[in-house]
Design an enzyme around this catalytic site. Structure first.
Site, PDB file in Angstrom:
ATOM      1  N   HIS A  91       0.825  -1.213   0.000  1.00 23.05           N
ATOM      2  CA  HIS A  91       0.000   0.000   0.000  1.00 23.05           C
ATOM      3  C   HIS A  91       0.861   1.266   0.000  1.00 23.05           C
ATOM      4  O   HIS A  91       0.712   2.141  -0.850  1.00 23.05           O
ATOM      5  CB  HIS A  91      -0.909  -0.060   1.232  1.00 23.05           C
ATOM      6  CG  HIS A  91      -1.810   1.105   1.374  1.00 23.05           C
ATOM      7  ND1 HIS A  91      -1.488   2.184   2.164  1.00 23.05           N
ATOM      8  CD2 HIS A  91      -3.000   1.380   0.814  1.00 23.05           C
ATOM      9  CE1 HIS A  91      -2.478   3.059   2.089  1.00 23.05           C
ATOM     10  NE2 HIS A  91      -3.412   2.589   1.279  1.00 23.05           N
ATOM     11  N   CYS A 140      -1.022  -3.268 -16.528  1.00 20.63           N
ATOM     12  CA  CYS A 140      -1.208  -2.089 -15.677  1.00 20.63           C
ATOM     13  C   CYS A 140      -0.669  -2.299 -14.267  1.00 20.63           C
ATOM     14  O   CYS A 140      -0.894  -1.476 -13.391  1.00 20.63           O
ATOM     15  CB  CYS A 140      -2.668  -1.669 -15.640  1.00 20.63           C
ATOM     16  SG  CYS A 140      -3.737  -2.922 -14.916  1.00 20.63           S
TER      17      CYS A 140
HETATM   18  C1  PEP Z   1      -2.503  -5.416 -10.108  1.00 20.25           C
HETATM   19  O1  PEP Z   1      -2.917  -6.293  -9.360  1.00 20.25           O
HETATM   20  O2  PEP Z   1      -1.531  -5.575 -10.871  1.00 20.25           O
HETATM   21  C2  PEP Z   1      -3.124  -4.082 -10.119  1.00 20.25           C
HETATM   22  C3  PEP Z   1      -2.720  -3.169 -10.973  1.00 20.25           C
HETATM   23  O3  PEP Z   1      -4.107  -3.828  -9.206  1.00 20.25           O
HETATM   24  P1  PEP Z   1      -3.877  -3.508  -7.668  1.00 20.25           P
HETATM   25  O4  PEP Z   1      -2.434  -3.184  -7.473  1.00 20.25           O
HETATM   26  O5  PEP Z   1      -4.788  -2.380  -7.367  1.00 20.25           O
HETATM   27  O6  PEP Z   1      -4.305  -4.770  -6.999  1.00 20.25           O
END
Ligand code: PEP
Ligand code: MG
Length: 849
Positions: free
Chosen positions: A426, A802
């Site tokens: 986080h 992403c």
């Molecule tokens: C991922 O899991 O790669 C992602 C981009 O989503 P988050 O980091 O919000 O879980």
């Protein structure tokens, strides 16, 4: 002269000699170029890597023949010449050939003071670097007959033999010791740390001495024509009369500036024609070597010699400015300018950095999670961070790990450090989004909040209010305040980014959750938003409470009332994003709140929530317990929430569509992209799609306005990758979330990996932290399978990545090879990704960064 290759070859550097950087090293090759340009370089001979390697093994070159090239009573220097100047090498040794007889002769021609200085320098260097005697015994003393005698005596005493008088033996021993030093373990590890391959070779150059100590105007200096920190054009350097080597820079006392300077005397005042000549040499080098060079020169009795030249050592910002200037002047093509800059260096320009020339005392180490550096007072909680910011005092927030309740503190702080966590935890994700430096997984410090102390590995106790500097680029906590370099988004940076955009053949979008992020994304030239994590829109204090209420509402009527309050907020959020992005694509991910990140953790948090909801604390506590999950990252997240409580996604879809209509009214027509997170089965997509399609129809009818949208899936579970063929039937795009995909492929918690990642990487279990560098073998195979199956089922499908890997050069190389359409990364990574993508398009190989 080429000797019999059976023995050991050496080559006089002449314009046509067969000298190659790959065989003789960069210095030898550069000297040849200087000679070809007619610069006054003293006679120089190069020994190849192979020759030096054989000398290290005990073979002996024909020293008499070598020395004969330098005439009678030669005095020479030996310098290292590795393939890349940055790999370094053993120290240069000057004045080889000096002995008692030559010293006596020099006393006649150059005076006793000069002769003593020259001989003493050689004895000291030979004793320390060749005979490996204690440097303390040969500490640089002011040269005098007495000092010279003392050095000769000390040498004889320590080695049981007089200082060697035969120039041939002196030279052989120097060559041998430099050759062996290069092959030693320490030297090998040092150069490997600088990126040299284990088997990198060392060449040596033997050069006739130009004596900077002696009669007339004699001295030595170093000059360059750009500032190594800013890259701006200006003459920098020093000259010291009666000196050798780099004394002008090392000694400084008595050194002159090169050109007129209000701070003191200059070489220009003393020898204007020499400075004019040096300026011409600088221009010649720039044009012919296509580089900004630093020139080592010596003036010997009024005559200028150029001993050596090397690329100006430079900061990241100077590297960008120099490359852009050279391209603007037509000296190099723009493609070359793009390929000369390390993508990682660009990230340094976007943030303040610790000045590499300054002093630093690291007191704790962790994972470099968000680049840049900041100095501030330590605070151990969000409230203290906010209070500090309100007082106008920059602060560094220290937490064991962060939760959404820390968001306010993170906004208020200039840097964030956590004891736990890895690059996708986080704190790391949020800090990168905010562009504040962050170091996570600092396992060599302990935060004791109760006693208000932070204890470092060496037992040092730091308290709230103590000043530290956080270096998020190197993953270090430094004691006190240190010298910084400010960000440099100047014209040179902008030009480089424009050229990169032109060369790029894969899209680069930004992960942006708030209007501020979106603005940053635009500023850095992103092609759109690739991931808007809508739950992050609720991190602000007033919003967080509404989010809590939504999670806590367990009766449909309560939920309906919270959602009715959320709808206008979300509509306004999306409208703002669409407006900022002005028709560029915006991909909005439906809620994916890992519940543990949104549950109040502290007693105050529970009390605030009870207050907001008008419930007794005990009710809230009971509800917190009811929502407790053993493994929240694999619990009621993403689409699971959307299927179980569909009204939440309904509200979001309505907000997106209404914002689309409103934003399209003023500007470009908006085509929103809606993304479903944490999918593992086609049926999930089917269910969500049916509801969203019918909501779109309802909004169209209500408003009497038509609009288009694209619905896609976030592929972040291994099953979704394997079943991408089915899933693609309902998806206009697939975006691979490599954070969760890495977590689930390895079975490795992204929040806890920091605890052992360091030791795993150190022991070679993992080559790199897979949350940082995409695991091309395992996770990569899932990406390839997902992409292939998705494409096969739906050839026009858009593919992207992403996760936090999106901005790394090797992930971009992977995505290009797999035919992806774009990568998406945090806004501050966009320029880095853009440059890396441009370099790949131009055919440059990538290295892990
Ligand atoms: C991922 O899991 O790669 C992602 C981009 O989503 P988050 O980091 O919000 O879980
Ligand atoms: Mg995810």
């Amino acid at each position: 002269m080429q000797k019999d290759a059976e023995i050991i070859d050496f080559t006089e550097i002449t314009p046509l000699a067969d000298i190659a950087a790959k065989r003789h090293g960069a210095r030898a090759k550069c000297l040849q170029r200087l000679i070809r340009m007619d610069l006054p370089v003293p006679r120089t001979v190069a020994l190849s890597f192979d020759a030096v390697h054989r000398i290290a093994k005990g073979n002996v070159p024909d020293i008499a023949a070598l020395l004969a090239l330098f005439g009678d009573g030669p005095l020479v220097s030996v310098r290292p010449s590795s393939e890349n100047q940055e790999w370094g090498g053993p120290a240069s040794i000057l004045n080889i050939g000096l002995n008692d007889a030559r010293h006596a002769a020099l006393c006649e021609t150059h005076g006793e003071v000069a002769a003593n200085a020259l001989y003493l320098r050689f004895i000291q260097a030979f004793a320390v670097h060749v005979a490996r005697l204690d440097p303390d015994m040969f500490e640089a003393e002011a040269p005098s007959a007495r000092a010279l005698r003392a050095a000769l005596d000390a040498y004889a005493e320590e080695t049981d033999e007089p200082f060697p008088q035969d120039p041939g033996r002196q030279l052989l021993e120097v060559l041998r010791s430099m050759a062996r030093a290069w092959e030693g373990t320490t030297a090998r590890l040092l150069r490997q740390a600088k990126g040299a391959p284990a088997e990198a070779g060392l060449g040596l150059v033997v050069q006739a001495m130009a004596l900077g100590i002696g009669p007339g105007e004699s001295g030595s200096g170093v000059i360059q024509f750009v500032d190594g920190v800013t890259g701006l054009r200006r003459i920098v350097g020093r000259y010291l009369a009666h000196s050798q080597g780099r004394d002008a820079i090392a000694v400084r006392e008595g050194a002159l500036f090169i050109i007129r300077d209000p701070r003191g005397g200059s070489l220009e005042d003393r020898c204007p024609e020499v400075v004019a000549q040096l300026r011409r040499y600088g221009d010649t080098c720039r044009i012919n070597l296509r580089e900004e060079m630093q020139i080592d020169f010596t003036i010997e009795a009024g005559r200028l010699w150029v001993l050596d030249a090397m690329r100006v050592p430079r900061s990241a910002r100077a590297a960008v400015r120099i490359a852009v200037m050279l391209a603007d002047e037509g000296i190099i093509p723009r493609e070359d300018a793009l390929c000369r800059i390390e993508p990682r260096a660009v990230s340094e320009l976007l943030h303040s950095q610790v000045d590499p020339a300054g002093r630093r005392q690291a007191i704790a180490h962790g994972i470099a999670a968000s680049p840049g550096a900041a100095t501030g007072r330590l605070v151990f909680g969000s409230a203290a961070a906010q209070a500090s910011a309100a007082r106008g005092e920059p602060c560094i927030l220290v937490r064991r790990e962060t939760t959404p309740e820390d968001i306010r503190g993170m906004h208020a702080a200039v840097g964030v450090m956590t004891e736990r966590g890895g690059v996708t935890s986080h704190a790391a994700v949020i800090a990168r989004g905010l562009g504040v430096p962050c170091v996570v997984g600092i396992s060599d410090m302990r935060l004791n909040r109760r006693d208000g102390v932070l204890i470092t590995a060496d037992g040092r106790k730091l308290h709230e209010g103590d000043i530290v500097t956080l270096d998020g680029t190197r993953g270090q906590v430094l004691l006190g305040e240190v010298k910084m370099l400010e960000p440099a988004l100047d014209d040179a940076f902008q030009a480089l980014m424009r050229w990169a955009e032109e060369a790029c053949d894969i899209g680069v979008r930004a992960n942006a959750d708030t209007p501020a992020d979106a603005q940053m994304a635009r500023r850095f030239g992103a092609d759109g938003i690739g991931l808007c994590r809508t739950e992050h829109m609720f991190f602000e204090a007033d919003r967080l409470t509404v989010m809590h209420e939504m999670i806590f509402a367990d009766r449909p009527e309560d939920r309906a009332s919270v959602l009715a309050r959320l709808l206008p907020m979300q509509r306004a959020d999306f409208k703002r994003l669409f407006e900022i992005m002005q028709g560029l694509p915006v991909c909005i991910r439906l809620f994916d709140p890992p519940l543990h990140e949104f549950l109040p953790q502290s007693r105050e948090g529970v009390r605030d929530l009870a207050e907001a909801m008008g419930l007794p604390i005990s009710d809230v506590q009971r509800r917190v317990q009811a929502l407790f999950e053993f493994n929240p990252m694999l619990g009621m997240r993403g689409v699971r929430l959307g299927i179980t409580i569909p009204e939440i996604y309904d509200m979001q879809a309505r907000a997106i569509f209404e914002a689309t209509i409103e934003a399209s009214r003023k500007g470009e027509p908006v085509v929103p992209e809606i993304m479903i997170p944490l999918v593992s089965a086609m049926r999930e997509v089917d269910l969500v799609k049916t509801r969203i399609d019918s909501l779109a129809a309802a909004v169209r009818t209500e408003r009497g306005v038509d609009f288009a949208y694209r619905l896609g899936v976030m592929v972040e579970t291994p099953r979704a990758a394997l079943r991408a063929g089915d899933i693609a039937q309902h998806a206009a795009f697939l975006s691979f979330g490599t954070n969760d995909l890495t977590q689930m492929t390895y079975g490795l918690s992204r929040d806890d990996a920091g605890r052992f990642m360091g030791s795993y990487v150190k022991q070679g279990v993992f080559a790199e932290d897979p949350f940082h560098i995409l695991d091309a073998e395992g996770v990569g195979e899932l990406l390839r399978i997902g992409a292939e199956r998705g494409r096969e089922a739906r050839p026009e499908i858009t593919l992207s990545i992403c996760g936090e890997h999106g901005g790394n050069a090797e992930s971009i190389a992977f995505c290009r090879a797999a035919g992806f359409d774009y990568v998406s990364c945090s806004p501050f990574r966009v320029p880095v990704a853009r440059l890396a993508a441009a370099q790949l398009a131009l055919g440059k190989q990538v290295h892990a960064d």
